[in-house]
Write a protein that holds these residues in place. Structure first.
Motif, PDB file in Angstrom:
ATOM      1  N   PRO A 119       0.843  -1.203   0.000  1.00  0.00           N
ATOM      2  CA  PRO A 119       0.000   0.000   0.000  1.00  0.00           C
ATOM      3  C   PRO A 119       0.881   1.257   0.000  1.00  0.00           C
ATOM      4  O   PRO A 119       1.894   1.309   0.694  1.00  0.00           O
ATOM      5  CB  PRO A 119      -0.787  -0.099   1.307  1.00  0.00           C
ATOM      6  CG  PRO A 119      -0.738  -1.541   1.674  1.00  0.00           C
ATOM      7  CD  PRO A 119       0.578  -2.053   1.158  1.00  0.00           C
ATOM      8  N   HIS A 120       0.477   2.251  -0.788  1.00  0.00           N
ATOM      9  CA  HIS A 120       1.279   3.457  -0.927  1.00  0.00           C
ATOM     10  C   HIS A 120       0.429   4.619  -1.422  1.00  0.00           C
ATOM     11  O   HIS A 120      -0.704   4.426  -1.860  1.00  0.00           O
ATOM     12  CB  HIS A 120       2.429   3.217  -1.914  1.00  0.00           C
ATOM     13  CG  HIS A 120       1.949   2.979  -3.309  1.00  0.00           C
ATOM     14  ND1 HIS A 120       1.426   1.777  -3.731  1.00  0.00           N
ATOM     15  CD2 HIS A 120       1.892   3.809  -4.379  1.00  0.00           C
ATOM     16  CE1 HIS A 120       1.076   1.862  -4.997  1.00  0.00           C
ATOM     17  NE2 HIS A 120       1.335   3.090  -5.418  1.00  0.00           N
ATOM     18  N   VAL A 121       0.985   5.807  -1.354  1.00  0.00           N
ATOM     19  CA  VAL A 121       0.450   6.975  -2.043  1.00  0.00           C
ATOM     20  C   VAL A 121       1.517   7.367  -3.063  1.00  0.00           C
ATOM     21  O   VAL A 121       2.692   7.058  -2.884  1.00  0.00           O
ATOM     22  CB  VAL A 121       0.127   8.138  -1.073  1.00  0.00           C
ATOM     23  CG1 VAL A 121      -0.993   7.753  -0.128  1.00  0.00           C
ATOM     24  CG2 VAL A 121       1.355   8.583  -0.308  1.00  0.00           C
ATOM     25  N   THR A 159      -7.107  -3.235  -8.091  1.00  0.00           N
ATOM     26  CA  THR A 159      -6.463  -2.182  -7.318  1.00  0.00           C
ATOM     27  C   THR A 159      -7.181  -2.154  -5.975  1.00  0.00           C
ATOM     28  O   THR A 159      -8.408  -2.055  -5.923  1.00  0.00           O
ATOM     29  CB  THR A 159      -6.608  -0.815  -8.010  1.00  0.00           C
ATOM     30  OG1 THR A 159      -5.970  -0.874  -9.286  1.00  0.00           O
ATOM     31  CG2 THR A 159      -6.007   0.298  -7.171  1.00  0.00           C
ATOM     32  N   TYR A 160      -6.422  -2.251  -4.912  1.00  0.00           N
ATOM     33  CA  TYR A 160      -6.989  -2.223  -3.562  1.00  0.00           C
ATOM     34  C   TYR A 160      -6.928  -0.802  -3.017  1.00  0.00           C
ATOM     35  O   TYR A 160      -5.943  -0.095  -3.212  1.00  0.00           O
ATOM     36  CB  TYR A 160      -6.245  -3.187  -2.640  1.00  0.00           C
ATOM     37  CG  TYR A 160      -6.558  -4.625  -2.952  1.00  0.00           C
ATOM     38  CD1 TYR A 160      -7.581  -5.281  -2.283  1.00  0.00           C
ATOM     39  CD2 TYR A 160      -5.861  -5.307  -3.934  1.00  0.00           C
ATOM     40  CE1 TYR A 160      -7.899  -6.598  -2.586  1.00  0.00           C
ATOM     41  CE2 TYR A 160      -6.166  -6.618  -4.245  1.00  0.00           C
ATOM     42  CZ  TYR A 160      -7.182  -7.259  -3.568  1.00  0.00           C
ATOM     43  OH  TYR A 160      -7.506  -8.556  -3.870  1.00  0.00           O
ATOM     44  N   ILE A 161      -7.997  -0.402  -2.319  1.00  0.00           N
ATOM     45  CA  ILE A 161      -8.101   0.905  -1.696  1.00  0.00           C
ATOM     46  C   ILE A 161      -8.069   0.679  -0.178  1.00  0.00           C
ATOM     47  O   ILE A 161      -8.738  -0.221   0.331  1.00  0.00           O
ATOM     48  CB  ILE A 161      -9.411   1.624  -2.088  1.00  0.00           C
ATOM     49  CG1 ILE A 161      -9.612   1.643  -3.611  1.00  0.00           C
ATOM     50  CG2 ILE A 161      -9.478   3.013  -1.483  1.00  0.00           C
ATOM     51  CD1 ILE A 161      -8.668   2.509  -4.381  1.00  0.00           C
ATOM     52  N   GLY A 174      -4.840  12.168  -3.786  1.00  0.00           N
ATOM     53  CA  GLY A 174      -3.463  11.686  -3.724  1.00  0.00           C
ATOM     54  C   GLY A 174      -3.059  11.113  -2.386  1.00  0.00           C
ATOM     55  O   GLY A 174      -2.075  10.386  -2.292  1.00  0.00           O
ATOM     56  N   ASP A 175      -3.830  11.391  -1.330  1.00  0.00           N
ATOM     57  CA  ASP A 175      -3.500  10.829  -0.026  1.00  0.00           C
ATOM     58  C   ASP A 175      -4.231   9.512   0.243  1.00  0.00           C
ATOM     59  O   ASP A 175      -4.200   8.997   1.355  1.00  0.00           O
ATOM     60  CB  ASP A 175      -3.774  11.844   1.086  1.00  0.00           C
ATOM     61  CG  ASP A 175      -5.232  12.270   1.171  1.00  0.00           C
ATOM     62  OD1 ASP A 175      -6.042  11.874   0.303  1.00  0.00           O
ATOM     63  OD2 ASP A 175      -5.565  13.031   2.105  1.00  0.00           O
ATOM     64  N   THR A 176      -4.868   8.951  -0.785  1.00  0.00           N
ATOM     65  CA  THR A 176      -5.550   7.669  -0.656  1.00  0.00           C
ATOM     66  C   THR A 176      -4.547   6.536  -0.847  1.00  0.00           C
ATOM     67  O   THR A 176      -3.929   6.425  -1.911  1.00  0.00           O
ATOM     68  CB  THR A 176      -6.672   7.534  -1.709  1.00  0.00           C
ATOM     69  OG1 THR A 176      -7.580   8.617  -1.560  1.00  0.00           O
ATOM     70  CG2 THR A 176      -7.408   6.209  -1.573  1.00  0.00           C
ATOM     71  N   TYR A 177      -4.396   5.716   0.182  1.00  0.00           N
ATOM     72  CA  TYR A 177      -3.518   4.553   0.053  1.00  0.00           C
ATOM     73  C   TYR A 177      -4.159   3.554  -0.895  1.00  0.00           C
ATOM     74  O   TYR A 177      -5.359   3.278  -0.805  1.00  0.00           O
ATOM     75  CB  TYR A 177      -3.267   3.910   1.420  1.00  0.00           C
ATOM     76  CG  TYR A 177      -2.210   4.622   2.216  1.00  0.00           C
ATOM     77  CD1 TYR A 177      -0.877   4.275   2.083  1.00  0.00           C
ATOM     78  CD2 TYR A 177      -2.548   5.661   3.081  1.00  0.00           C
ATOM     79  CE1 TYR A 177       0.106   4.952   2.796  1.00  0.00           C
ATOM     80  CE2 TYR A 177      -1.575   6.336   3.797  1.00  0.00           C
ATOM     81  CZ  TYR A 177      -0.251   5.968   3.648  1.00  0.00           C
ATOM     82  OH  TYR A 177       0.726   6.629   4.356  1.00  0.00           O
ATOM     83  N   HIS A 178      -3.350   3.044  -1.811  1.00  0.00           N
ATOM     84  CA  HIS A 178      -3.830   2.063  -2.783  1.00  0.00           C
ATOM     85  C   HIS A 178      -2.694   1.101  -3.110  1.00  0.00           C
ATOM     86  O   HIS A 178      -1.542   1.354  -2.768  1.00  0.00           O
ATOM     87  CB  HIS A 178      -4.350   2.758  -4.046  1.00  0.00           C
ATOM     88  CG  HIS A 178      -3.324   3.584  -4.744  1.00  0.00           C
ATOM     89  ND1 HIS A 178      -2.930   4.842  -4.290  1.00  0.00           N
ATOM     90  CD2 HIS A 178      -2.591   3.361  -5.858  1.00  0.00           C
ATOM     91  CE1 HIS A 178      -2.021   5.330  -5.101  1.00  0.00           C
ATOM     92  NE2 HIS A 178      -1.775   4.452  -6.069  1.00  0.00           N
TER      93      HIS A 178
END
Length: 182
Positions: A109-111, A131-133, A156-160
């Motif tokens: 998981p990342h931004v 794609t996982y959220i 952009g601050d949503t980890y995916h």
């Protein structure tokens, strides 16, 4: 925050884009997220990326860049946004059996950046490998299945996290980062 729109562009244009990326030259990376913690490899193709040198060209592949501009324009209109700046356009390719172990559900998981921005994903083909959220604690809250013509817009601050396909041979996605700052 994220939103999904299917058939963001017309079917003929979807096919044209798929044909354009189907057999391009890809670059290998040892880390899908370019993080030392991510041990999952993948393939990528930079299309556009801002540089710190104003004399240096930001377009890495003019043909793909020009082909993707109508996609961006149409997507921005349908999402009802007007970005001031595009920071990066990068293609990602994952192939079947690419994961370290079939026990992993997804990559790290990342931004895509820590400055305020948006991330948009465009799926070129029907595939598995969603794609996982995630929430801020990196718990899975949803997943988006790859489908030709599907587009995802997220803050952009949503980890995916991407994931490799297990049934289909490949998964091809365009990742676009844009906004006021990056």
């Amino acid at each position: 925050m994220y939103k999904v729109i299917d058939d963001i562009i017309e079917k003929e244009y979807q096919k044209q884009l798929f044909n354009a990326v189907e057999n391009i030259s890809w670059y290998y990376t040892d880390s899908v997220t370019f993080s030392k913690n991510d041990k999952n490899s993948g393939f990528y193709k930079m299309v556009y990326g801002l540089t710190n040198d104003p004399e240096e060209d930001s377009v890495m592949d003019y043909d793909l860049y020009n082909l993707f501009l109508p996609l961006l324009d149409q997507s921005f209109k349908k999402f009802e946004i007007t970005p001031e700046q595009i920071y990066r356009m990068k293609l990602g390719l994952f192939v079947k059996h690419q994961a370290d172990s079939f026990d992993i559900l997804h990559h790290e998981p990342h931004v895509d950046g820590y400055e305020p921005h948006f991330t948009m994903l465009y799926y070129f083909m029907n595939s598995d490998g969603p794609t996982y959220i995630f929430d801020d604690y990196k718990n899975v809250i949803d997943k988006v299945e790859p489908k030709m013509g599907r587009c995802v817009l997220m803050s952009g601050d949503t980890y995916h996290a991407s994931s490799p396909p297990r049934k289909t041979n490949r998964r091809i996605v365009l990742n676009v980062n844009f906004g006021d700052k990056y």
